[in-house]
Motif scaffolding. Structure first.
Motif, PDB file in Angstrom:
ATOM      1  N   ARG A 237       6.696  -3.779   1.667  1.00 48.83           N
ATOM      2  CA  ARG A 237       7.418  -4.746   0.838  1.00 48.83           C
ATOM      3  C   ARG A 237       6.597  -5.254  -0.343  1.00 48.83           C
ATOM      4  O   ARG A 237       6.551  -6.437  -0.633  1.00 48.83           O
ATOM      5  N   ARG A 238       5.927  -4.346  -1.024  1.00 52.76           N
ATOM      6  CA  ARG A 238       5.190  -4.706  -2.227  1.00 52.76           C
ATOM      7  C   ARG A 238       5.935  -4.154  -3.445  1.00 52.76           C
ATOM      8  O   ARG A 238       6.586  -3.108  -3.371  1.00 52.76           O
ATOM      9  N   THR A 239       5.851  -4.874  -4.541  1.00 56.35           N
ATOM     10  CA  THR A 239       6.580  -4.491  -5.747  1.00 56.35           C
ATOM     11  C   THR A 239       5.615  -4.076  -6.850  1.00 56.35           C
ATOM     12  O   THR A 239       4.446  -4.498  -6.877  1.00 56.35           O
ATOM     13  N   ASN A 240       6.148  -3.255  -7.772  1.00 54.54           N
ATOM     14  CA  ASN A 240       5.353  -2.876  -8.939  1.00 54.54           C
ATOM     15  C   ASN A 240       5.742  -3.754 -10.124  1.00 54.54           C
ATOM     16  O   ASN A 240       6.429  -4.770  -9.970  1.00 54.54           O
ATOM     17  N   SER A 241       5.351  -3.379 -11.325  1.00 54.52           N
ATOM     18  CA  SER A 241       5.629  -4.178 -12.513  1.00 54.52           C
ATOM     19  C   SER A 241       7.118  -4.261 -12.816  1.00 54.52           C
ATOM     20  O   SER A 241       7.560  -5.156 -13.533  1.00 54.52           O
ATOM     21  N   ASP A 242       7.911  -3.324 -12.286  1.00 57.49           N
ATOM     22  CA  ASP A 242       9.368  -3.330 -12.492  1.00 57.49           C
ATOM     23  C   ASP A 242      10.104  -3.997 -11.328  1.00 57.49           C
ATOM     24  O   ASP A 242      11.327  -3.888 -11.236  1.00 57.49           O
ATOM     25  N   ASP A 243       9.367  -4.642 -10.433  1.00 53.25           N
ATOM     26  CA  ASP A 243       9.939  -5.315  -9.267  1.00 53.25           C
ATOM     27  C   ASP A 243      10.660  -4.351  -8.332  1.00 53.25           C
ATOM     28  O   ASP A 243      11.607  -4.726  -7.635  1.00 53.25           O
ATOM     29  N   THR A 244      10.205  -3.109  -8.318  1.00 51.80           N
ATOM     30  CA  THR A 244      10.734  -2.121  -7.380  1.00 51.80           C
ATOM     31  C   THR A 244       9.948  -2.205  -6.074  1.00 51.80           C
ATOM     32  O   THR A 244       8.710  -2.244  -6.088  1.00 51.80           O
ATOM     33  N   ILE A 245      10.654  -2.256  -4.959  1.00 53.99           N
ATOM     34  CA  ILE A 245       9.987  -2.412  -3.664  1.00 53.99           C
ATOM     35  C   ILE A 245       9.388  -1.085  -3.206  1.00 53.99           C
ATOM     36  O   ILE A 245      10.014  -0.033  -3.315  1.00 53.99           O
ATOM     37  N   GLY A 246       8.175  -1.171  -2.709  1.00 49.68           N
ATOM     38  CA  GLY A 246       7.510   0.019  -2.192  1.00 49.68           C
ATOM     39  C   GLY A 246       6.350  -0.376  -1.292  1.00 49.68           C
ATOM     40  O   GLY A 246       6.413  -1.378  -0.578  1.00 49.68           O
ATOM     41  N   PHE A 247       5.273   0.420  -1.331  1.00 48.09           N
ATOM     42  CA  PHE A 247       4.096   0.180  -0.503  1.00 48.09           C
ATOM     43  C   PHE A 247       2.853   0.057  -1.382  1.00 48.09           C
ATOM     44  O   PHE A 247       2.780   0.650  -2.456  1.00 48.09           O
ATOM     45  N   HIS A 248       1.868  -0.673  -0.891  1.00 44.65           N
ATOM     46  CA  HIS A 248       0.513  -0.578  -1.407  1.00 44.65           C
ATOM     47  C   HIS A 248      -0.262   0.335  -0.470  1.00 44.65           C
ATOM     48  O   HIS A 248      -0.111   0.256   0.759  1.00 44.65           O
ATOM     49  N   VAL A 249      -1.083   1.194  -1.044  1.00 40.47           N
ATOM     50  CA  VAL A 249      -1.853   2.158  -0.267  1.00 40.47           C
ATOM     51  C   VAL A 249      -3.248   1.589  -0.013  1.00 40.47           C
ATOM     52  O   VAL A 249      -4.002   1.320  -0.953  1.00 40.47           O
ATOM     53  N   LEU A 250      -3.578   1.391   1.256  1.00 38.16           N
ATOM     54  CA  LEU A 250      -4.852   0.789   1.640  1.00 38.16           C
ATOM     55  C   LEU A 250      -5.715   1.851   2.323  1.00 38.16           C
ATOM     56  O   LEU A 250      -5.395   2.307   3.424  1.00 38.16           O
ATOM     57  N   THR A 251      -6.806   2.222   1.669  1.00 41.13           N
ATOM     58  CA  THR A 251      -7.655   3.298   2.166  1.00 41.13           C
ATOM     59  C   THR A 251      -9.070   2.782   2.392  1.00 41.13           C
ATOM     60  O   THR A 251      -9.669   2.208   1.474  1.00 41.13           O
ATOM     61  N   PRO A 252      -9.649   2.947   3.578  1.00 42.95           N
ATOM     62  CA  PRO A 252     -11.040   2.533   3.794  1.00 42.95           C
ATOM     63  C   PRO A 252     -11.994   3.449   3.025  1.00 42.95           C
ATOM     64  O   PRO A 252     -11.826   4.673   2.990  1.00 42.95           O
ATOM     65  N   LEU A 253     -12.967   2.824   2.379  1.00 43.97           N
ATOM     66  CA  LEU A 253     -14.046   3.567   1.721  1.00 43.97           C
ATOM     67  C   LEU A 253     -15.288   3.402   2.594  1.00 43.97           C
ATOM     68  O   LEU A 253     -15.814   2.295   2.733  1.00 43.97           O
ATOM     69  N   VAL A 254     -15.739   4.487   3.208  1.00 41.27           N
ATOM     70  CA  VAL A 254     -16.899   4.445   4.106  1.00 41.27           C
ATOM     71  C   VAL A 254     -18.159   4.549   3.268  1.00 41.27           C
ATOM     72  O   VAL A 254     -18.383   5.525   2.547  1.00 41.27           O
ATOM     73  N   LEU A 255     -18.994   3.513   3.347  1.00 40.56           N
ATOM     74  CA  LEU A 255     -20.220   3.446   2.562  1.00 40.56           C
ATOM     75  C   LEU A 255     -21.330   4.258   3.225  1.00 40.56           C
ATOM     76  O   LEU A 255     -21.194   4.735   4.360  1.00 40.56           O
ATOM     77  N   SER A 256     -22.448   4.387   2.529  1.00 41.23           N
ATOM     78  CA  SER A 256     -23.545   5.217   3.034  1.00 41.23           C
ATOM     79  C   SER A 256     -24.149   4.673   4.320  1.00 41.23           C
ATOM     80  O   SER A 256     -24.705   5.426   5.119  1.00 41.23           O
ATOM     81  N   ASP A 257     -24.049   3.350   4.561  1.00 46.25           N
ATOM     82  CA  ASP A 257     -24.607   2.764   5.782  1.00 46.25           C
ATOM     83  C   ASP A 257     -23.612   2.739   6.930  1.00 46.25           C
ATOM     84  O   ASP A 257     -23.887   2.154   7.981  1.00 46.25           O
ATOM     85  N   GLY A 258     -22.434   3.351   6.742  1.00 46.98           N
ATOM     86  CA  GLY A 258     -21.447   3.430   7.808  1.00 46.98           C
ATOM     87  C   GLY A 258     -20.426   2.309   7.792  1.00 46.98           C
ATOM     88  O   GLY A 258     -19.413   2.386   8.505  1.00 46.98           O
TER      89      GLY A 258
END
Length: 263
Positions: A91-112
């Protein structure tokens, strides 16, 4: 001449007038404080957006609560995207107020440890029951830049944290909760990705926060103070009118000839 002011009706009206004046003055100062808060907030956002980016580890750590001063600060991080544990925020919207998703991706750092990265917005094709098809990020080790954001809560966002959703779908971004599902240490808060720019067909980047508007609070403050100044003026106009009407009524009564007595 003004003895009518001691009547019940005028005593009540006068007391209401005396109560309204300080109330309206206080409401004016309340709006002024809201204006000052908005201006200060805009200045903080502008300073955060214009500051040189720093490593995310300098501003946040596991369990850290991102402060108002740190919000929107530009940070950098280097690691590898863990798409196997990628989530979508409903239920996230873009600049045009269209409903969609935000993509949440973990970034694994060098220390784990991991840093949650909001890669942007994608449309919701049909019912939001199945995990959507998401364009993959760049593979291998990558350096990213983005805006540091605090963990989301229902109180701050107004979004109800619904449970029992389809797999890999959430309503709010919460680093502590994702640390449990990832079974690794996660830095507090998350980052809105600004660089590198997504490739064609990738998630739509989240726009910069609007910090140009100061709102109508100063105008409202001036209005309340004008109302406060107008209340005693209005009261005095009513008093003068009442005195005039009573004087005219008395004069007419005195001008009426006395009726002759009946024999």
């Amino acid at each position: 001449m003004y003895r009518f002011l001691l009547s019940r009706q005028w005593v009540i009206l006068t007391l209401v007038t005396l109560l309204l004046i300080p109330t309206m003055i206080e409401l004016g100062f309340w709006q002024l404080h809201r204006h000052q808060h908005r201006v200060a907030q805009n200045e903080r956002i502008s300073a955060a957006l214009s500051a040189a980016p720093v490593p995310a580890e300098q501003l946040t750590s596991p369990g850290h609560t991102v402060t108002g001063e740190q919000r929107y600060r530009r940070v950098t991080a280097t690691g590898t995207f863990d798409t196997a544990h990628e989530l979508v925020v409903r239920r996230r919207t873009n600049s045009d107020d269209t409903i969609g998703f935000h993509v949440l991706t973990p970034l694994v750092l060098s220390d784990g440890r991991a840093l949650l990265v909001n890669r942007g917005w994608i449309p919701a094709d049909g019912a939001q029951t199945a995990f959507p098809k998401i364009p993959a990020p760049a593979g291998g080790r990558i350096s990213v830049t983005g805006r540091l954001m605090p963990d989301e809560t229902s109180a701050a966002s107004g979004i109800k944290d619904v449970r029992g959703l389809p797999p890999r779908q959430v309503m709010l971004i919460n680093s502590a909760r994702e640390a449990k599902s990832l079974d690794r240490t996660v830095l507090g808060g998350y980052v809105e990705l600004t660089s590198p720019a997504p490739h064609s067909g990738g998630p739509e980047p989240i726009g910069r926060p609007d910090h140009s508007s100061i709102g109508p609070h100063m105008a409202y403050a001036v209005q309340w103070w004008l109302f406060a100044a107008g209340v005693p003026v209005g009261w005095w106009v009513l008093v003068r009118r009442e005195r005039r009407d009573r004087t005219e009524a008395t004069a007419k009564a005195e001008e009426q000839p006395a009726e002759p007595a009946t024999v």
